[in-house]
Design an enzyme around this catalytic site. Structure first.
Site, mmCIF file in Angstrom:
data_model
loop_
_atom_site.group_PDB
_atom_site.id
_atom_site.type_symbol
_atom_site.label_atom_id
_atom_site.label_comp_id
_atom_site.label_asym_id
_atom_site.label_seq_id
_atom_site.Cartn_x
_atom_site.Cartn_y
_atom_site.Cartn_z
ATOM 1 N N HIS A 1 -39.809 -7.332 -56.955
ATOM 2 C CA HIS A 1 -40.935 -7.840 -57.115
ATOM 3 C C HIS A 1 -41.612 -6.569 -57.916
ATOM 4 O O HIS A 1 -42.489 -6.938 -58.763
ATOM 5 C CB HIS A 1 -41.516 -8.181 -55.974
ATOM 6 C CG HIS A 1 -41.359 -9.804 -55.444
ATOM 7 N ND1 HIS A 1 -42.052 -10.485 -55.351
ATOM 8 C CD2 HIS A 1 -40.075 -10.001 -55.178
ATOM 9 C CE1 HIS A 1 -41.463 -11.669 -54.766
ATOM 10 N NE2 HIS A 1 -40.277 -11.611 -54.818
ATOM 11 N N ASP B 1 -49.055 -10.869 -56.569
ATOM 12 C CA ASP B 1 -47.572 -11.648 -56.312
ATOM 13 C C ASP B 1 -48.052 -12.628 -55.756
ATOM 14 O O ASP B 1 -48.682 -13.054 -54.719
ATOM 15 C CB ASP B 1 -47.015 -10.602 -55.427
ATOM 16 C CG ASP B 1 -45.623 -10.813 -55.501
ATOM 17 O OD1 ASP B 1 -45.102 -12.055 -55.257
ATOM 18 O OD2 ASP B 1 -44.787 -10.018 -55.464
HETATM 19 O O1 LIG Z 1 -27.030 -0.792 -59.077
HETATM 20 C C1 LIG Z 1 -28.146 -1.444 -59.487
HETATM 21 C C2 LIG Z 1 -28.237 -2.725 -58.986
HETATM 22 C C3 LIG Z 1 -29.375 -3.308 -59.374
HETATM 23 N N1 LIG Z 1 -30.391 -2.645 -60.075
HETATM 24 C C4 LIG Z 1 -31.573 -3.334 -60.412
HETATM 25 O O2 LIG Z 1 -31.981 -3.966 -59.271
HETATM 26 C C5 LIG Z 1 -32.638 -5.320 -59.502
HETATM 27 C C6 LIG Z 1 -32.107 -6.516 -58.756
HETATM 28 O O3 LIG Z 1 -33.013 -7.527 -58.866
HETATM 29 P P1 LIG Z 1 -32.512 -9.120 -58.505
HETATM 30 O O4 LIG Z 1 -31.215 -9.186 -59.389
HETATM 31 O O5 LIG Z 1 -33.563 -9.801 -59.004
HETATM 32 O O6 LIG Z 1 -32.073 -9.061 -57.132
HETATM 33 P P2 LIG Z 1 -32.999 -8.554 -55.612
HETATM 34 O O7 LIG Z 1 -33.333 -7.169 -55.888
HETATM 35 O O8 LIG Z 1 -32.146 -8.971 -54.494
HETATM 36 O O9 LIG Z 1 -34.273 -9.747 -55.867
HETATM 37 C C7 LIG Z 1 -34.810 -10.306 -54.996
HETATM 38 O O10 LIG Z 1 -36.106 -10.766 -55.670
HETATM 39 C C8 LIG Z 1 -35.942 -11.588 -57.121
HETATM 40 C C9 LIG Z 1 -37.255 -11.825 -57.661
HETATM 41 O O11 LIG Z 1 -37.930 -12.675 -56.880
HETATM 42 C C10 LIG Z 1 -35.231 -12.874 -56.633
HETATM 43 O O12 LIG Z 1 -34.748 -13.711 -57.885
HETATM 44 C C11 LIG Z 1 -33.623 -12.483 -55.890
HETATM 45 O O13 LIG Z 1 -32.976 -13.767 -55.736
HETATM 46 C C12 LIG Z 1 -34.154 -11.742 -54.729
HETATM 47 O O14 LIG Z 1 -32.917 -11.312 -53.784
HETATM 48 C C13 LIG Z 1 -32.490 -5.458 -61.024
HETATM 49 O O15 LIG Z 1 -33.620 -5.240 -61.750
HETATM 50 C C14 LIG Z 1 -31.391 -4.139 -61.398
HETATM 51 O O16 LIG Z 1 -31.627 -3.754 -62.728
HETATM 52 C C15 LIG Z 1 -30.132 -1.504 -60.386
HETATM 53 O O17 LIG Z 1 -31.123 -1.022 -60.933
HETATM 54 N N2 LIG Z 1 -28.958 -0.796 -60.107
#
Ligand SMILES: O=c1ccn([C@@H]2O[C@H](COP(=O)(O)OP(=O)(O)O[C@H]3O[C@H](CO)[C@@H](O)[C@H](O)[C@H]3O)[C@@H](O)[C@H]2O)c(=O)[nH]1
Length: 463
Positions: free
Chosen positions: A26, A120
Site C-alpha cells: 500500500h 488509503d
Molecule cells: O523481491 C521482491 C519482491 C517483490 N517486490 C515488490 O513488492 C511488491 C509486492 O506487491 P504485490 O505484488 O501487490 O504483493 P503484496 O506486497 O503482497 O501486496 C498486498 O497488497 C496489494 C495491494 O493492495 C494486493 O493486491 C496484494 O494481494 C496484497 O498481498 C511489488 O511492488 C514488488 O515490486 C520487490 O521489490 N522485490
C-alpha cells in the site's frame, strides 16, 4: 464541510497529506502517486504508522516529506497485537486521534496548511478527520476496479453470501465470474473475519461521501469496470503507480521503487545479465503470502525440472520450506534470493515469464514491463487478478490446483513451457507488448491517468 473555511494560503499552494495503510503493497503505490503530485507542483507529506516506519530497510531517495501516525502498536505493529481483531480495533481508536495531531502540526508547518487528505481505502475514518478540518478527502484504492467493485457489491448486498458453488457470479460492470475468481475473503468465508470486515464493509461505509475516489489502475485496462463505478463514485483512474523511468519518463531519474521491508539482493541483476533473452522464469509471491510447505516444494521441483533458467525470491521467513540442498543442486541454472529490485528484474530482457501470486502491484509492474505471467494466486484479490490476466487481458495462464488446493509441479512446468515456447506463447507475448505500450501512454503526457491526476490537482486548487 463542517468547520473552518480554508485559508487563502491553502488555496494558492495545495498541500496534500497522503496516508497509507502500513504494508509495503500500500505504501509504495501511494508514494509513487505522491511523487507525481509533487512533480506537478503540489506539496506532499506522506504518512504511515510509526511501527511501519521502524521496519523499513530501505527508504526512498525522493524528496517527499515523511511523517507518522500511530496504530497503537508503535513497537511492532500487527505482529505485536494479540490478534488481527485487537489490532484493527486499537488502530481505529488511536489512528484518528494521532491523525488529528498530525494535521494540526502540518497546518502550522512551513509547507503551509493542508488542503487535502488522500487516504488509503483501508482507513476510512480519515475522511472524518478531513471533514473536521474542512479539507478535501480523497480515498485511494490500491486494488483493481474489478476487485473494488466486487467487494462493494457484496457490501451493498447486491452479491449475496455465501456464494452458490457452480453458479456464475454476476457483478454489475464485470464479466460473469466463477466463485474461485472471487477475492479470498468472500470465496473462503471465515478465513480472516477481521480483514473481511475491513475490506468488505469498513472501506465502503463512506466511499460515496469522499470528494474523489482514486484508483491505482489504468482506464484502458478496466474500461467497463471503471465506467460502471464512475456512475456511483467520483472515480479517477491514476495508475500504474510505477516510477517514471520505467514508464513514461516524464520525471527525470525517477527510478526508486520506494520503501522496502527487506534488503534487496542486487546480484540478481548481474546474474540476469548473463542469461539469454527471454530465457528466465522470474518467481515471486509478493511481500506477504505464506506458502504451504507442500506448495513450496512443488514450485521448487518444477523449477528444477524446467528447461528454463529461473530467479526465485524466497523471503527469509520462507527459506526453511525449501527442499534440502536445493540451492546447491540447481547450480547456475537458477538463483534464489531473499528479495530483489523487482522492477529492474522485470525490465531485463532475460525475463520471459513471471510466476506470480498476482498481487495488484506485481500484476501492474509485469503488465507495464510487457512480461507474460503464470498466475498462482494465494489470497485476497489475487484470484480475481489471475482471472483477468488469463481471460480478459490474455497475458498469461492460471495454473490449476488439485482438489487439495496445491498446484503440482507438472502443471507449473506445463504452463511455463506454454508461455515461454508453446502454442499460446506468441499471443501472450503480443498482448503483453500491447499493454506495456498502453500503460506508458496512460501515464504519459495527456494520457488517461496523467489527465486524471491533472484534473484532481485542478480540483484542489479550485476547491
Ligand atoms: O523481491 C521482491 C519482491 C517483490 N517486490 C515488490 O513488492 C511488491 C509486492 O506487491 P504485490 O505484488 O501487490 O504483493 P503484496 O506486497 O503482497 O501486496 C498486498 O497488497 C496489494 C495491494 O493492495 C494486493 O493486491 C496484494 O494481494 C496484497 O498481498 C511489488 O511492488 C514488488 O515490486 C520487490 O521489490 N522485490
Amino acid at each position: 464541510m463542517a468547520e473552518s473555511k480554508k485559508s487563502s494560503a491553502a488555496l494558492r499552494n495545495p498541500h496534500c497529506l497522503v496516508l497509507s495503510y502500513p504494508t509495503q503493497g500500500h505504501l509504495n503505490p501511494m508514494l509513487q502517486f505522491s511523487k507525481r503530485l509533487q512533480h506537478k507542483g503540489i506539496a506532499v507529506t506522506l504518512a504511515t504508522t510509526r511501527s511501519m516506519s521502524n521496519t523499513i530497510h530501505h527508504a526512498p531517495s525522493s524528496s517527499i516529506a515523511l511523517d507518522t501516525i500511530s496504530d497503537g502498536y508503535d513497537e511492532g505493529g500487527i505482529a505485536q497485537a494479540e490478534s488481527i481483531e485487537y489490532y484493527l480495533e486499537r488502530f481505529w481508536k488511536v489512528g484518528p486521534e494521532t491523525l488529528t495531531e498530525l494535521v494540526q502540526k502540518l497546518n502550522a508547518s512551513v509547507s503551509g496548511p493542508l488542503s487535502c487528505i488522500v487516504y488509503d481505502a483501508f482507513l476510512p475514518w480519515a475522511l472524518d478527520v478531513a471533514r473536521k478540518f474542512g479539507l478535501v478527502g480523497a480515498v485511494f484504492f490500491t486494488m483493481s476496479c474489478a476487485v473494488d467493485s466486487i467487494l462493494y457489491h457484496v457490501h451493498k448486498g447486491v452479491v449475496k453470501l455465501p456464494l452458490a458453488g457452480g453458479e456464475a457470479v454476476r457483478v454489475p460492470g464485470l464479466p460473469p465470474l466463477e466463485v474461485r475468481d472471487m477475492p479470498s475473503f468472500i470465496s473462503d468465508l471465515g478465513s480472516y473475519p477481521a480483514f473481511f470486515k475491513m475490506v468488505v464493509h469498513d472501506q465502503f461505509t463512506n466511499v460515496e461521501k469522499a470528494d474523489c475516489v482514486l484508483c491505482n489502475t489504468i482506464y484502458e485496462l478496466e474500461k467497463e469496470e471503471a465506467d460502471y463505478l464512475s456512475n456511483l463514485w467520483p472515480l479517477r483512474t491514476i495508475g500504474p503507480t510505477i516510477p517514471s523511468t520505467f514508464l513514461d519518463k516524464q520525471i527525470e531519474e525517477d527510478k526508486d521503487y520506494g520503501f522496502s521491508i527487506f534488503r534487496p539482493n542486487i546480484n540478481a541483476l548481474n546474474w540476469l545479465k548473463h542469461r539469454p533473452k527471454g530465457s528466465v522464469i522470474y518467481v515471486s509471491f509478493g511481500s506477504m503470502a505464506v506458502l504451504k510447505p507442500e506448495q513450496m516444494s512443488e514450485v521448487a521441483l518444477a523449477l528444477k525440472n524446467s528447461t528454463s533458467h529461473f530467479l526465485w525470491v524466497v523471503r527469509a521467513s520462507e527459506e526453511t520450506k525449501l527442499p534440502e540442498s536445493f540451492s546447491e543442486e540447481i547450480s547456475d541454472k537458477g538463483l534464489v534470493v531473499t528479495w530483489c529490485p523487482q522492477l529492474e528484474v522485470l525490465a531485463d530482457d532475460a525475463v520471459g515469464c513471471f510466476l506470480t501470486n498476482c498481487g495488484w502491484n506485481s500484476t501492474l509492474e509485469a503488465l507495464s514491463s510487457g512480461v507474460p505471467m503464470l498466475a498462482l494466486p494465494q489470497w485476497t484479490d489475487q484470484s480475481t487478478n489471475a482471472r483477468y490476466i488469463m481471460d480478459v487481458w490474455k497475458i498469461g495462464l492460471r495454473a490449476e490446483a488439485d482438489e487439495g488446493g496445491i498446484v503440482r509441479r507438472e502443471e507449473i512446468e506445463r504452463c511455463t513451457r506454454e508461455i515461454m515456447e508453446g502454442e499460446i506463447s506468441k499471443e501472450v507475448k503480443e498482448n503483453s507488448k500491447k499493454w506495456k505500450k498502453l500503460a506508458r501512454e496512460a501515464m504519459g503526457k495527456s494520457g488517461s491517468s496523467d489527465k486524471n491526476i491533472n484534473e484532481f490537482i485542478d480540483s484542489l486548487v479550485l476547491s
